[in-house]
Scaffold this motif. Structure first.
Motif, PDB file in Angstrom:
ATOM      1  N   PHE A   1      38.661 -23.571  11.108  1.00  0.00           N
ATOM      2  CA  PHE A   1      38.046 -23.190  11.763  1.00  0.00           C
ATOM      3  C   PHE A   1      37.058 -24.937  12.237  1.00  0.00           C
ATOM      4  O   PHE A   1      36.215 -24.665  13.694  1.00  0.00           O
ATOM      5  CB  PHE A   1      36.838 -21.853  12.043  1.00  0.00           C
ATOM      6  CG  PHE A   1      37.527 -20.581  11.685  1.00  0.00           C
ATOM      7  CD1 PHE A   1      39.140 -20.816  11.892  1.00  0.00           C
ATOM      8  CD2 PHE A   1      37.619 -19.382  11.107  1.00  0.00           C
ATOM      9  CE1 PHE A   1      39.223 -19.564  11.338  1.00  0.00           C
ATOM     10  CE2 PHE A   1      37.886 -18.438  11.387  1.00  0.00           C
ATOM     11  CZ  PHE A   1      38.816 -18.587  11.290  1.00  0.00           C
ATOM     12  N   VAL A   2      35.993 -25.005  11.179  1.00  0.00           N
ATOM     13  CA  VAL A   2      35.083 -26.420  11.500  1.00  0.00           C
ATOM     14  C   VAL A   2      35.665 -27.479  11.760  1.00  0.00           C
ATOM     15  O   VAL A   2      35.841 -28.040  13.036  1.00  0.00           O
ATOM     16  CB  VAL A   2      34.287 -26.369  10.330  1.00  0.00           C
ATOM     17  CG1 VAL A   2      33.786 -27.885  10.600  1.00  0.00           C
ATOM     18  CG2 VAL A   2      33.380 -24.919  10.461  1.00  0.00           C
ATOM     19  N   GLU A   3      37.323 -27.941  10.512  1.00  0.00           N
ATOM     20  CA  GLU A   3      37.833 -29.166  10.990  1.00  0.00           C
ATOM     21  C   GLU A   3      39.514 -29.122  12.047  1.00  0.00           C
ATOM     22  O   GLU A   3      39.930 -30.433  11.871  1.00  0.00           O
ATOM     23  CB  GLU A   3      38.270 -29.596   9.268  1.00  0.00           C
ATOM     24  CG  GLU A   3      37.324 -29.871   9.020  1.00  0.00           C
ATOM     25  CD  GLU A   3      37.151 -30.878   7.942  1.00  0.00           C
ATOM     26  OE1 GLU A   3      37.606 -32.313   8.019  1.00  0.00           O
ATOM     27  OE2 GLU A   3      36.865 -30.913   6.953  1.00  0.00           O
TER      28      GLU A   3
ATOM     29  N   ALA B   1      32.116 -33.403   7.263  1.00  0.00           N
ATOM     30  CA  ALA B   1      32.220 -32.167   7.319  1.00  0.00           C
ATOM     31  C   ALA B   1      32.120 -30.815   6.794  1.00  0.00           C
ATOM     32  O   ALA B   1      32.276 -29.854   6.481  1.00  0.00           O
ATOM     33  CB  ALA B   1      33.703 -31.929   9.416  1.00  0.00           C
TER      34      ALA B   1
ATOM     35  N   MET C   1      30.812 -30.160  15.723  1.00  0.00           N
ATOM     36  CA  MET C   1      31.292 -30.799  14.767  1.00  0.00           C
ATOM     37  C   MET C   1      29.924 -31.794  14.432  1.00  0.00           C
ATOM     38  O   MET C   1      29.945 -31.879  14.550  1.00  0.00           O
ATOM     39  CB  MET C   1      32.833 -31.808  14.915  1.00  0.00           C
ATOM     40  CG  MET C   1      33.538 -32.396  13.731  1.00  0.00           C
ATOM     41  SD  MET C   1      34.509 -31.286  12.771  1.00  0.00           S
ATOM     42  CE  MET C   1      35.478 -32.666  12.167  1.00  0.00           C
ATOM     43  N   PRO C   2      29.658 -31.480  12.453  1.00  0.00           N
ATOM     44  CA  PRO C   2      28.868 -31.952  12.687  1.00  0.00           C
ATOM     45  C   PRO C   2      29.252 -33.607  12.239  1.00  0.00           C
ATOM     46  O   PRO C   2      30.730 -34.122  11.700  1.00  0.00           O
ATOM     47  CB  PRO C   2      29.106 -31.082  10.762  1.00  0.00           C
ATOM     48  CG  PRO C   2      29.646 -30.902  10.830  1.00  0.00           C
ATOM     49  CD  PRO C   2      30.497 -29.852  11.824  1.00  0.00           C
TER      50      PRO C   2
ATOM     51  N   GLY D   1      34.421 -38.552   8.458  1.00  0.00           N
ATOM     52  CA  GLY D   1      34.074 -38.076   9.549  1.00  0.00           C
ATOM     53  C   GLY D   1      34.822 -37.030   8.701  1.00  0.00           C
ATOM     54  O   GLY D   1      33.768 -35.025   8.238  1.00  0.00           O
ATOM     55  N   GLN D   2      35.948 -36.614   8.278  1.00  0.00           N
ATOM     56  CA  GLN D   2      36.872 -35.113   7.377  1.00  0.00           C
ATOM     57  C   GLN D   2      36.151 -34.238   6.325  1.00  0.00           C
ATOM     58  O   GLN D   2      34.945 -33.415   6.261  1.00  0.00           O
ATOM     59  CB  GLN D   2      38.337 -35.521   7.220  1.00  0.00           C
ATOM     60  CG  GLN D   2      38.763 -36.436   7.971  1.00  0.00           C
ATOM     61  CD  GLN D   2      39.301 -35.176   9.031  1.00  0.00           C
ATOM     62  OE1 GLN D   2      38.553 -35.143  10.495  1.00  0.00           O
ATOM     63  NE2 GLN D   2      39.152 -33.871   8.907  1.00  0.00           N
TER      64      GLN D   2
ATOM     65  N   LYS E   1      39.232 -31.779  16.622  1.00  0.00           N
ATOM     66  CA  LYS E   1      38.285 -32.402  15.017  1.00  0.00           C
ATOM     67  C   LYS E   1      39.022 -33.802  14.539  1.00  0.00           C
ATOM     68  O   LYS E   1      38.143 -34.979  14.565  1.00  0.00           O
ATOM     69  CB  LYS E   1      38.406 -31.761  14.054  1.00  0.00           C
ATOM     70  CG  LYS E   1      37.274 -30.697  14.131  1.00  0.00           C
ATOM     71  CD  LYS E   1      37.543 -29.408  14.760  1.00  0.00           C
ATOM     72  CE  LYS E   1      37.108 -28.697  15.428  1.00  0.00           C
ATOM     73  NZ  LYS E   1      36.575 -26.771  15.480  1.00  0.00           N
TER      74      LYS E   1
END
Lengths: 186, 260
Positions: free
Chosen positions: A142-144, A38, B51-52, A34-35, A2
């Motif tokens: 989990f995503v970032e 997401a 990642m989106p 980006g952060q 990420k």
């Protein structure tokens, strides 16, 4: 994954951007965009909404950058969260839950669905079943890809509380996907 | 027990992030395997999602807007007093000190207004009067000030007089002196300017005379001579004021104040 900017490098970029250096400001914009994208992506119905909100948030951050003190990430996510609350308030929706948006076929339990793999759309629906804090923990960790202590600083909880939120969030998601016929198996 | 599971789950998530498989992780915690396996698998699936990615055109457009925003801010930003303080912390300190000194001075002078001879703040009161007198340049203003100071000394003297206690001789001298100085100043003024001040001087002189006559009955033997002399001075000053009222002016032969 990420984030590909190190902590020290990010601190230097923030410092230069605060002094009005254009290249640093552009770099910070890209990073923050980006952060925040997401973070918002799984919390609004459509990716276009996430784009609009993210753009707003980034401009707010740029406007207020000189006044920023303390934890930078906690600050930017607080701005994003406030903008999100505003977004739902304007739409007259009290929470982010909107099962009306879920296509009917996804809500139908079937053997075939249980063999499907996770998709962003499914995760978005699943996250809508969680509390705000649980949702933040799942997205941030989990995503970032933030560490527990970073998540704790952003959501304003202790590391222990983050672990509890993580456990409860995963359990709630698992129950939701089981009910919907999307089990852990592929 | 539950807290243990939360800790274990977190530890295993960290292991998976480092590259360990779910099965390898669960081997260490067989008793929790049934509960943890679905959670870890779910974690793996979420982690596996791409990642989106935002639209690069929107990112570029936001960057442009941000740049414009900063440029506009720079243009709009005009010089303000606040900037001086931001640029010069020393100036902030100096301003703060000056403001504090001014505040302290004003407060002290205000507190000293009711002080009497012998009080700690009485010297501040006299100093403030000197400054006020020094900053007054016209003859009428100075005459007014002398009358005002004479009134103050009269009030102070009245406050301090008590039966059997020696009188404050310096204060008595100041009281009469201020009235005398006021009369001297009034004499130099035109008739129109002097009219109101003469009435004031007369009232002041009358008050002093009444006070001294009352004092005469209370003072001890040693002070009687002093008070009697003060009464005589008052009466002479009264004659001077009468001369001024009659518009005769005063010359050295007429005015008793001047003496032989």
């Amino acid at each position: 994954m990420k984030r590909d900017i190190g902590r020290d490098e990010l601190a230097a970029i923030i410092c230069q951007a605060k002094q009005g250096e254009e290249s640093a400001l552009a770099e910070l914009c890209t990073y923050v965009y980006g952060q925040i994208y997401a973070f918002l992506y799984y919390r609004v119905p459509r990716p276009e909404d996430a784009e609009d909100l993210t753009s707003d948030v980034v401009l707010k951050i740029v406007r207020a950058l000189k006044r920023q003190r303390g934890n930078f990430h906690a600050w930017i996510y607080r701005i994003a969260r406030n903008r999100l609350i505003d977004f739902y308030r304007k739409r007259g929706v009290r929470s982010e839950v909107s099962l009306g948006d879920v296509p009917e076929k996804e809500l139908t339990k079937s053997e075939d669905i249980s063999k499907q793999i996770m998709t962003k759309e499914k995760l978005r629906k699943g996250l809508q079943q969680l509390t705000d804090e649980q949702r933040q923990v799942i997205i941030l960790k989990f995503v970032e890809g933030y560490a527990n202590n970073e998540v704790a600083a952003i959501v304003g909880k202790s590391v222990g509380a983050v672990k509890v939120l993580q456990y409860r969030a995963l359990r709630a998601l698992r129950e939701y996907f089981s009910r919907r016929g999307y089990a852990e198996g592929h | 027990m539950q807290k243990g599971i939360e800790e274990i789950l977190d530890r295993l998530i960290a292991e998976i992030n480092k590259g360990k498989s779910v099965e390898d992780c669960l081997r260490e915690y067989r008793e929790y395997a049934a509960e943890l396996r679905p959670l870890l698998e779910l974690f793996e699936q979420i982690r596996g999602l791409p990642m989106p990615e935002p639209d690069s055109r929107r990112v570029a457009s936001t960057q442009r807007k941000a740049r414009t925003l900063i440029e506009e801010k720079r243009k709009v930003k005009s010089f303000s007093i606040r900037d001086i303080f931001v640029l010069s912390p020393a100036l902030v300190r100096i301003t703060a000190v000056v403001v504090l000194v001014l505040l302290a001075t004003v407060t002290t002078v205000m507190l000293s207004a009711d002080s009497l001879p012998g009080d700690a703040l009485y010297s501040v009161k006299l100093l403030a009067e000197d400054v006020q007198y020094f900053l007054t340049f016209d003859a009428e203003g100075k005459a007014r000030l002398h009358l005002m100071f004479a009134d103050r000394r009269t009030n102070e003297f009245a406050c301090l007089v008590q039966p059997g206690i020696p009188i404050h001789r310096d204060l008595l001298a100041d009281m009469l002196n201020e009235t005398g100085l006021a009369i001297d100043r009034i004499e130099l003024l035109s008739e129109e300017e002097a009219a109101q001040l003469i009435a004031h001087a007369e009232a002041c002189n009358h008050a002093q005379l009444s006070l001294l006559e009352e004092t005469m009955e209370q003072v001890c033997e040693d002070d009687r001579v002093t008070v009697r002399e003060a009464i005589e001075t008052c009466m002479e000053q009264h004659k001077c004021i009468e001369c001024l009222q009659n518009g005769n002016g005063m010359d050295e032969t007429d005015c008793p104040c001047e003496g032989p």
